[in-house]
Scaffold this motif. Structure first.
Motif, PDB file in Angstrom:
ATOM      1  N   HIS A 140      52.652  66.448  13.231  1.00  0.00           N
ATOM      2  CA  HIS A 140      53.949  65.884  14.242  1.00  0.00           C
ATOM      3  C   HIS A 140      54.842  65.601  13.039  1.00  0.00           C
ATOM      4  CE1 HIS A 140      56.367  62.991  16.229  1.00  0.00           C
ATOM      5  NE2 HIS A 140      56.145  64.058  17.190  1.00  0.00           N
TER       6      HIS A 140
ATOM      7  N   ALA B  99      58.796  67.048  12.555  1.00  0.00           N
ATOM      8  CA  ALA B  99      59.901  66.170  12.436  1.00  0.00           C
ATOM      9  C   ALA B  99      60.776  66.363  11.393  1.00  0.00           C
ATOM     10  CB  ALA B  99      59.318  64.753  13.026  1.00  0.00           C
TER      11      ALA B  99
ATOM     12  N   ALA C  80      66.243  69.945  18.944  1.00  0.00           N
ATOM     13  CA  ALA C  80      64.829  69.385  19.147  1.00  0.00           C
ATOM     14  C   ALA C  80      64.239  69.611  20.560  1.00  0.00           C
ATOM     15  CB  ALA C  80      65.120  67.659  19.334  1.00  0.00           C
TER      16      ALA C  80
ATOM     17  N   LEU D 189      59.861  69.468  21.314  1.00  0.00           N
ATOM     18  CA  LEU D 189      59.890  68.038  21.573  1.00  0.00           C
ATOM     19  C   LEU D 189      60.109  67.648  22.962  1.00  0.00           C
ATOM     20  CD1 LEU D 189      61.715  66.372  18.702  1.00  0.00           C
ATOM     21  CD2 LEU D 189      59.181  66.557  19.015  1.00  0.00           C
TER      22      LEU D 189
ATOM     23  N   PHE E 212      65.419  61.600  19.160  1.00  0.00           N
ATOM     24  CA  PHE E 212      65.938  62.290  17.804  1.00  0.00           C
ATOM     25  C   PHE E 212      67.488  62.300  17.674  1.00  0.00           C
ATOM     26  CE2 PHE E 212      67.100  65.922  15.278  1.00  0.00           C
ATOM     27  CZ  PHE E 212      66.807  65.853  14.163  1.00  0.00           C
TER      28      PHE E 212
END
Length: 170
Positions: free
Chosen positions: A35, A39, A60, A65, A73
């Motif tokens: 994860h 990111a 994102a 996500l 984000f």
């Protein structure tokens, strides 16, 4: 992880971040590292493209996500975008670089030689910003100079030569 201060004494690795951030979330270490890696890649894409916060939220969501995480984000990117971009700029700017170019054209109104009266000259001012090389003391500088029409023509011809050389590599 890598974006703020690479010279910091605290080294952050994906496993150490995963342990600190996901310890209580019930994710396995491998899932947490995966994860964080995704990111980090999303953050790299946002920085590389200098994405607008609204566009970063869309990116994102497209990266998988959830809508809520994409909003988080985008909020993070809105708040930290300047710091991240400045850190990346510092990382890739070692030498001095051109910050600003200003110019104007002046006419000589007084001269010892009458033939030079009303002769146009271009006055340039180049401002350079210091690079971020280790151990170097940052020092910005400004260079001012004046050129005649003939001198400017010679400079422009040189720039055309340089442009041709660069185009040959495409």
């Amino acid at each position: 992880k890598n974006f703020y201060d690479p010279g910091s004494a605290v080294e952050m690795t994906l496993p150490s971040l995963a342990a600190g951030l996901y310890r209580e979330g019930g994710l396995s270490s491998d899932e947490a590292v995966a994860h964080l890696a995704s990111a980090e890649e999303l953050l790299r894409r946002a920085a590389r493209g200098n994405l607008d916060p609204a566009v970063s939220e869309k990116a994102a969501r497209e990266s998988g996500l959830t809508a809520e995480l994409a909003r988080v984000f985008a909020k993070f990117w809105r708040a930290e975008r300047g710091k991240v971009l400045e850190a990346l700029h510092k990382r890739c700017t070692w030498n001095a670089h051109l910050e600003q170019l200003s110019w104007r054209v002046d006419l000589k109104a007084a001269s010892r030689d009458v033939s030079q009266l009303n002769e146009a000259t271009a006055v340039f001012e180049l401002s350079s910003k210091a690079g971020h090389a280790d151990g170097a003391s940052p020092k910005d500088s400004t260079l001012r100079f004046e050129v005649t029409r003939d001198q400017l023509g010679g400079v422009l011809r040189k720039f055309k030569e340089i442009e041709g050389e660069i185009a040959a590599f495409k």
